[in-house]
Scaffold this motif. Structure first.
Motif, short mmCIF file in Angstrom:
data_model
loop_
_atom_site.label_atom_id
_atom_site.label_comp_id
_atom_site.label_asym_id
_atom_site.label_seq_id
_atom_site.Cartn_x
_atom_site.Cartn_y
_atom_site.Cartn_z
N VAL B 226 -27.02 8.61 -17.96
CA VAL B 226 -27.43 8.04 -16.69
C VAL B 226 -27.72 6.54 -16.78
O VAL B 226 -27.90 5.88 -15.77
CB VAL B 226 -28.69 8.75 -16.11
CG1 VAL B 226 -28.40 10.21 -15.86
CG2 VAL B 226 -29.87 8.57 -17.01
N SER B 227 -27.75 6.01 -17.98
CA SER B 227 -28.18 4.63 -18.16
C SER B 227 -27.07 3.65 -17.81
O SER B 227 -25.89 3.91 -18.03
CB SER B 227 -28.59 4.38 -19.60
OG SER B 227 -29.49 5.37 -20.02
N ASP B 228 -27.49 2.51 -17.25
CA ASP B 228 -26.55 1.41 -17.06
C ASP B 228 -26.35 0.67 -18.38
O ASP B 228 -25.29 0.14 -18.65
CB ASP B 228 -27.06 0.43 -16.02
CG ASP B 228 -27.14 1.07 -14.64
OD1 ASP B 228 -26.18 1.77 -14.27
OD2 ASP B 228 -28.16 0.89 -13.96
N ARG B 229 -27.43 0.66 -19.13
CA ARG B 229 -27.37 -0.04 -20.40
C ARG B 229 -28.29 0.66 -21.40
O ARG B 229 -29.31 1.21 -21.00
CB ARG B 229 -27.87 -1.48 -20.23
CG ARG B 229 -26.85 -2.49 -20.70
CD ARG B 229 -27.10 -3.90 -20.22
NE ARG B 229 -28.39 -4.28 -19.77
CZ ARG B 229 -29.11 -5.27 -20.32
NH1 ARG B 229 -28.65 -5.93 -21.36
NH2 ARG B 229 -30.27 -5.61 -19.81
N VAL B 241 -26.90 -3.45 -28.24
CA VAL B 241 -26.97 -3.24 -26.80
C VAL B 241 -25.61 -2.74 -26.34
O VAL B 241 -24.59 -3.30 -26.73
CB VAL B 241 -27.30 -4.54 -26.05
CG1 VAL B 241 -27.45 -4.27 -24.55
CG2 VAL B 241 -28.58 -5.16 -26.59
N ALA B 242 -25.61 -1.68 -25.55
CA ALA B 242 -24.33 -1.17 -25.08
C ALA B 242 -24.34 -1.07 -23.56
O ALA B 242 -25.34 -0.66 -22.97
CB ALA B 242 -24.06 0.20 -25.68
N ASP B 246 -18.92 0.81 -22.17
CA ASP B 246 -18.74 1.13 -23.59
C ASP B 246 -19.31 2.50 -23.89
O ASP B 246 -18.80 3.23 -24.73
CB ASP B 246 -19.48 0.10 -24.46
CG ASP B 246 -19.27 -1.29 -23.94
OD1 ASP B 246 -18.19 -1.55 -23.38
OD2 ASP B 246 -20.19 -2.12 -24.05
N LEU B 247 -20.39 2.81 -23.15
CA LEU B 247 -21.08 4.07 -23.39
C LEU B 247 -20.20 5.27 -23.09
O LEU B 247 -20.18 6.24 -23.83
CB LEU B 247 -22.32 4.15 -22.52
CG LEU B 247 -23.57 3.64 -23.19
CD1 LEU B 247 -24.63 3.40 -22.16
CD2 LEU B 247 -24.03 4.63 -24.22
N ASP B 248 -19.51 5.18 -21.93
CA ASP B 248 -18.68 6.30 -21.52
C ASP B 248 -17.74 6.72 -22.63
O ASP B 248 -17.58 7.89 -22.93
CB ASP B 248 -17.88 5.92 -20.26
CG ASP B 248 -18.76 6.04 -19.02
OD1 ASP B 248 -19.75 6.78 -19.10
OD2 ASP B 248 -18.46 5.37 -18.02
N THR B 252 -17.98 10.38 -24.56
CA THR B 252 -16.83 11.29 -24.66
C THR B 252 -16.43 11.47 -26.11
O THR B 252 -16.08 12.55 -26.55
CB THR B 252 -15.62 10.77 -23.86
OG1 THR B 252 -15.48 9.38 -24.14
CG2 THR B 252 -15.79 11.00 -22.38
N HIS B 253 -16.56 10.38 -26.83
CA HIS B 253 -16.23 10.42 -28.24
C HIS B 253 -17.11 11.44 -28.96
O HIS B 253 -16.63 12.29 -29.70
CB HIS B 253 -16.40 9.03 -28.84
CG HIS B 253 -16.04 8.95 -30.29
ND1 HIS B 253 -14.76 9.15 -30.73
CD2 HIS B 253 -16.79 8.72 -31.38
CE1 HIS B 253 -14.74 9.04 -32.04
NE2 HIS B 253 -15.96 8.78 -32.46
N VAL B 254 -18.42 11.34 -28.66
CA VAL B 254 -19.37 12.24 -29.30
C VAL B 254 -19.08 13.68 -28.90
O VAL B 254 -19.07 14.58 -29.72
CB VAL B 254 -20.82 11.85 -28.94
CG1 VAL B 254 -21.79 12.94 -29.41
CG2 VAL B 254 -21.19 10.52 -29.55
#
Ligand code: ATP
Ligand code: MG
Lengths: 233, 257
Positions: B226-229, B241-242, B246-248, B252-254
């Protein structure tokens, strides 16, 4: 819009009524504990009131200076007719003074114990509620609000306890006096004197509760709000 | 104001970001007798209006310490903290209380509701400190409780509510004075998985609806989505800092693994 104005923020109005409400509620919820704290006040004030009303009743009877009343008084070990007799009175006077100072000493002692008891109970109450206090400070409570909260709480407690103490102290003394002096007590009831004593006792009891709560309230106000953030405990 | 904030939250255009919290080389040393604990070792951070920022890091990495600085609960040993461009260290006790009351909303790990007060009274307490009349406070409090799904429970005391419900009340309370920033230090740590997720989603919803900036410390990987950063801290320093984009990929990778 709000940027630089932060430092000059507008007064935070803290309605007294809210503080009264909160502290009253705190007392109600911890009724058992506050009853124990209050019992100290009740006892001390009952003692004070009993001494005062007994003095008032005896004094009023003595002032009547009727032989049958004097007889009753003497039967209870009270000197009468001080005004008339010459030599014997000096000794009697001295004895009465001594009696009086002993009374004062006892009263002061009981009141002192009472203040210490209040302070102790309030300190415990502060320690118990450190999280609550910290949270309130996080939410924007000023130190003065916290102080108010605890002083009010103690004052309510003191007021209630003092009232109870006055009633108990007076009632007991009155009953004992009735036993000793019968209807004369009613005939020469020193209403003004007793009412005055009750008024004084109320002031004394309530202010002692206020005094006893000062240090704990100050401690509470100085508590760091970080305490509330701390996750454990 | 709400519109721009919402715009920032949803579209997150990098150019129009408005900074709400800025820290400059914040250090915090706890002195314990002879030993010095360096809880923060120079943190530079810029937090933007309307974003949902998660701070991740192992236990003892300094997350709570950082929150205390941002919330005006503690002062840095070195460095500066600006909230709405005001240096927190310059504020006196009175102004700090004002800041905590109006600018910051707190959500605690252990809820920290006032036990002698009902849900509604808990929510309205900060409004009382802010000087609202009881009527205004009650109306606003009811709206807030409705928003967190507890409209019916307004007269319940905290001990009559479940943990999740208590935390909902705490969320409503944090939003009482329309703060610029909500600080949530491990808000889900005392909740089970499902309830924790609900609280996180509630926070996200509030963030979208009212554009309030949310800073949340967590060990919880649910928070990431849910985070923007996301900011990772370690040993009192920002490690990484991500951004959301980049998080998405990472999430998905995880999940793919
Ligand atoms: N009041 C204090 N006195 C001394 N040391 C402290 C104090 N508060 C925190 N510390 C130390 O500062 C460091 C950072 O603590 P902090 O509470 O900020 O960690 P955290 O990231 O919030 O950890 P957690 O995830 O367990 O909550 C720790 O090493 C801790 O021991
Ligand atoms: Mg922590």
């Amino acid at each position: 819009m709000s940027e630089k104005r932060l430092a000059g923020g507008r007064e935070i109005v803290l309605p007294m009524s809210k503080a009264v409400e909160i502290s009253f509620r705190s007392l109600k919820i911890r009724f058992g504990r506050s009853l124990i704290t209050t019992s100290g006040v009740i006892l001390a004030i009952a003692f004070l009131m009993s001494v005062w009303s007994s003095n008032a009743i005896v004094g009023s009877l003595r002032d009547v200076n009727k032989s049958e009343i004097n007889l009753l008084l003497q039967k209870n070990g009270i000197e009468t007719g001080l005004a008339e007799s010459g030599e014997a009175s000096a000794e009697a006077q001295a004895r009465m003074l001594e009696e009086e100072s002993k009374q004062t000493w006892l009263i002061s002692l009981s009141l002192l114990v009472c203040v210490v008891g209040i302070a102790n109970a309030m300190l415990m109450s502060v320690t118990e509620r450190f999280r609550e206090i910290g949270t309130m400070k996080c939410l924007g409570a000023l130190d003065s609000f916290i102080v108010k909260l605890f002083l009010l709480e103690s004052t309510f407690q003191g007021f209630a306890g003092t009232t109870a103490g006055i009633i108990i102290g007076f009632a007991l003394t009155f009953l004992l006096a009735l036993l000793d002096y019968g209807g004369y007590v009613l005939d020469y009831f020193p209403l003004n004197n007793i009412a005055e004593s009750a008024g004084y006792a109320l002031v004394v009891g309530t202010s002692l509760s206020l005094i006893g709560a000062m240090l704990p309230a100050y401690r509470a106000a100085k508590m760091e709000p970080v305490e509330a953030m701390r996750s454990d405990t | 104001m709400t519109e721009t904030a919402e715009g920032a939250a949803t579209a997150a255009p990098k150019e129009e970001k408005r900074t709400v919290v800025r820290t400059q080389q914040v250090k915090r040393v706890y002195k314990m007798g002879e030993i010095e604990v360096h809880a923060l070792r120079g943190v530079d951070m810029e937090i933007y209006t309307g974003e949902y920022l998660s701070i991740m890091g192992p236990s003892g990495s300094g997350k709570s310490t950082f929150f205390n600085m941002v919330g005006g609960l503690d002062k840095p040993s070195e460095g500066k903290v600006y909230i709405d461009e005001v240096d927190v260290a310059q504020l006196d006790a009175y102004e700090l209380a004002w800041l905590r009351c109006r600018k910051i909303g707190y959500i605690f790990q252990s809820f920290n509701l006032i036990p002698v007060m009902t849900a509604l009274e808990n929510v309205t307490l900060p409004m009382v400190f802010a000087g609202l009349t009881s009527d205004e406070a009650r109306d606003k409090g009811m709206v807030l409780l409705g928003k967190v799904g507890l409209g019916e429970r307004y007269s319940h005391k905290p001990n009559e509510l479940s943990g999740g419900q208590q935390q909902r009340v705490a969320v409503a309370r944090a939003l009482a004075n329309d703060p610029a920033v909500v600080l949530a230090d491990e808000p889900t740590a005392n909740l089970d998985l499902a309830t924790g997720t609900e609280i996180i989603e509630l926070l996200r919803e509030m963030n979208r609806d009212s554009g309030v900036t949310i800073i949340s410390a967590t060990h919880d990987h649910k928070m990431l989505s849910v985070s923007d950063r996301v900011v990772w801290v370690k040993d009192g320093q920002v490690e990484r800092v991500a951004n959301r984009e980049d998080l998405d990929i990472e999430v998905t990778h995880v999940e793919g693994e």
